[in-house]
Design a protein around this motif. Structure first.
Motif, PDB file in Angstrom:
ATOM      1  N   ILE A 138       0.849  -1.200   0.000  1.00 38.63           N
ATOM      2  CA  ILE A 138       0.000   0.000   0.000  1.00 38.63           C
ATOM      3  C   ILE A 138       0.881   1.246   0.000  1.00 38.63           C
ATOM      4  CG2 ILE A 138      -1.711   1.310   1.348  1.00 38.63           C
ATOM      5  CD1 ILE A 138      -2.790  -1.360   2.350  1.00 38.63           C
ATOM      6  N   ILE A 141       2.169   1.751  -3.489  1.00 35.04           N
ATOM      7  CA  ILE A 141       1.111   2.272  -4.364  1.00 35.04           C
ATOM      8  C   ILE A 141       0.929   3.777  -4.150  1.00 35.04           C
ATOM      9  CG2 ILE A 141      -1.379   2.172  -4.915  1.00 35.04           C
ATOM     10  CD1 ILE A 141      -1.277  -0.795  -4.143  1.00 35.04           C
ATOM     11  N   CYS A 142       0.900   4.183  -2.848  1.00 33.65           N
ATOM     12  CA  CYS A 142       0.729   5.598  -2.539  1.00 33.65           C
ATOM     13  C   CYS A 142       1.902   6.415  -3.055  1.00 33.65           C
ATOM     14  CB  CYS A 142       0.611   5.810  -1.033  1.00 33.65           C
ATOM     15  SG  CYS A 142      -0.878   5.101  -0.374  1.00 33.65           S
ATOM     16  N   MET A 149      -6.131  11.511  -2.087  1.00 30.53           N
ATOM     17  CA  MET A 149      -6.329  10.173  -1.540  1.00 30.53           C
ATOM     18  C   MET A 149      -5.018   9.554  -1.087  1.00 30.53           C
ATOM     19  SD  MET A 149      -7.566   6.741  -3.360  1.00 30.53           S
ATOM     20  CE  MET A 149      -7.222   5.244  -2.478  1.00 30.53           C
ATOM     21  N   ALA A 150      -3.987   9.652  -1.928  1.00 28.13           N
ATOM     22  CA  ALA A 150      -2.691   9.058  -1.577  1.00 28.13           C
ATOM     23  C   ALA A 150      -2.153   9.663  -0.292  1.00 28.13           C
ATOM     24  CB  ALA A 150      -1.699   9.260  -2.708  1.00 28.13           C
ATOM     25  N   GLY A 152      -3.888  11.001   2.125  1.00 25.84           N
ATOM     26  CA  GLY A 152      -4.741  10.518   3.229  1.00 25.84           C
ATOM     27  C   GLY A 152      -4.348   9.133   3.656  1.00 25.84           C
ATOM     28  N   VAL A 153      -4.138   8.246   2.653  1.00 24.36           N
ATOM     29  CA  VAL A 153      -3.756   6.863   2.981  1.00 24.36           C
ATOM     30  C   VAL A 153      -2.394   6.852   3.656  1.00 24.36           C
ATOM     31  CG1 VAL A 153      -3.137   4.647   1.961  1.00 24.36           C
ATOM     32  CG2 VAL A 153      -5.155   5.854   1.137  1.00 24.36           C
ATOM     33  N   GLU A 156      -2.625   7.710   7.259  1.00 26.91           N
ATOM     34  CA  GLU A 156      -3.116   6.585   8.062  1.00 26.91           C
ATOM     35  C   GLU A 156      -2.025   5.535   8.253  1.00 26.91           C
ATOM     36  OE1 GLU A 156      -5.771   6.678   9.666  1.00 26.91           O
ATOM     37  OE2 GLU A 156      -6.668   8.444   8.720  1.00 26.91           O
ATOM     38  N   LEU A 157      -1.249   5.290   7.171  1.00 22.76           N
ATOM     39  CA  LEU A 157      -0.169   4.296   7.242  1.00 22.76           C
ATOM     40  C   LEU A 157       0.862   4.678   8.296  1.00 22.76           C
ATOM     41  CD1 LEU A 157       0.729   3.229   3.592  1.00 22.76           C
ATOM     42  CD2 LEU A 157      -0.251   1.814   5.396  1.00 22.76           C
TER      43      LEU A 157
ATOM     44  N   ILE B 141     -11.210   5.374   3.085  1.00 22.84           N
ATOM     45  CA  ILE B 141     -10.710   6.282   2.042  1.00 22.84           C
ATOM     46  C   ILE B 141     -10.859   5.641   0.672  1.00 22.84           C
ATOM     47  CG2 ILE B 141      -8.632   7.445   1.143  1.00 22.84           C
ATOM     48  CD1 ILE B 141      -7.684   7.720   4.049  1.00 22.84           C
ATOM     49  N   MET B 149      -5.820   3.173  -8.364  1.00 26.82           N
ATOM     50  CA  MET B 149      -5.100   3.140  -7.099  1.00 26.82           C
ATOM     51  C   MET B 149      -5.949   2.569  -5.973  1.00 26.82           C
ATOM     52  SD  MET B 149      -3.742   6.226  -4.786  1.00 26.82           S
ATOM     53  CE  MET B 149      -3.394   5.834  -3.094  1.00 26.82           C
TER      54      MET B 149
END
Lengths: 160, 160
Positions: A138, A141-142, A149-150, A152-153, A156-157, B141, B149
């Motif tokens: 993940i 990918i980000c 979105m990337a 935000g993810v 969280e990561l 999200i 993605m």
């Protein structure tokens, strides 16, 4: 084991010897034996009795003293049966046998707990290793994508 | 404890009593006492000796028999010191005291292992609970966004 405790425990033996000596003194008196000879016989019997007591006390006290010294110095007292030598008399041997059986049963239980602990730790570590892979994916990918979105993810990561 | 084992262990006592009886027989013979009277005295002493032996054997054998019966029926043999009553003679009392000390030390160790196990489990559970939140957020999200993605991230999430 103090000598007085040992003597108190030997009441049956002491009673029987006292009985024998009194019986002898009375008998020899009835038989009109001189008082000197009578006293001599009684003293001889007394001497043998005291000798037997001292001999038995020395044998047993040596073992019990060593046992308690070992018990005092050992941090893990349940290793006592491994460090103490088997004594030459039956009650000491029974003590060692009972100790050996109980400590064996305990060691089995402790080994069980240790094994359960290790198994659970292994399981948790394997599981952690397995969830690391998708999380890294993940993250990759980000890294390859831009946008709201990337980020935000990624935020969280970072909390994981 | 068989009676023969008990007798073998009592060799000091038996030797001293045999010495006393032989000494008496010889002495009474020298004193010109009749053989009948001599035999009577020796038999009396023998009788007292046997009585003392049987009394002591009964007292000790009762305790040791119970101890071994308990040891045989208990699954966890280290509870033996809790289920066996303290005997009335010093060597049995020493046995129970040594047993109590070793099993106490053992129980402390088993409690330590159990505590360590529980603490580790608690730690792992807390940690799992904490990583659940960001993972759920990432999932949300992805649910709110469309595109290549989001589906890639969703695929990796499904592996966790």
């Amino acid at each position: 084991m103090r000598f007085s405790t040992f003597l108190k425990d030997k009441w049956i033996f002491l009673l029987s010897q006292t009985g024998i000596i009194l019986f002898l003194a009375l008998l020899l008196n009835v038989m009109k034996i001189s008082n000197a000879a009578n006293a001599l016989v009684c003293i001889c019997v007394l001497f043998i009795t005291v000798g037997a007591l001292v001999l038995e006390y020395n044998q047993k006290n040596g073992f019990y003293r060593e046992l308690y010294r070992n018990l005092g110095t050992l941090e893990k007292k349940y290793y006592i049966s491994s460090v103490t030598e088997k004594p030459g008399f039956v009650e000491g041997a029974i003590l060692m046998d009972v100790l050996r059986q109980t400590t064996k049963s305990m060691n089995d239980d402790i080994a069980d707990y240790r094994r359960m602990n290790t198994e659970y730790q292994d399981y948790v570590e394997t599981w952690i290793h397995e969830i690391k892979i998708p999380i890294s994916c993940i993250d990759l990918i980000c890294g390859n994508n831009k946008g709201e979105m990337a980020s935000g993810v990624k935020e969280e990561l970072s909390r994981i």
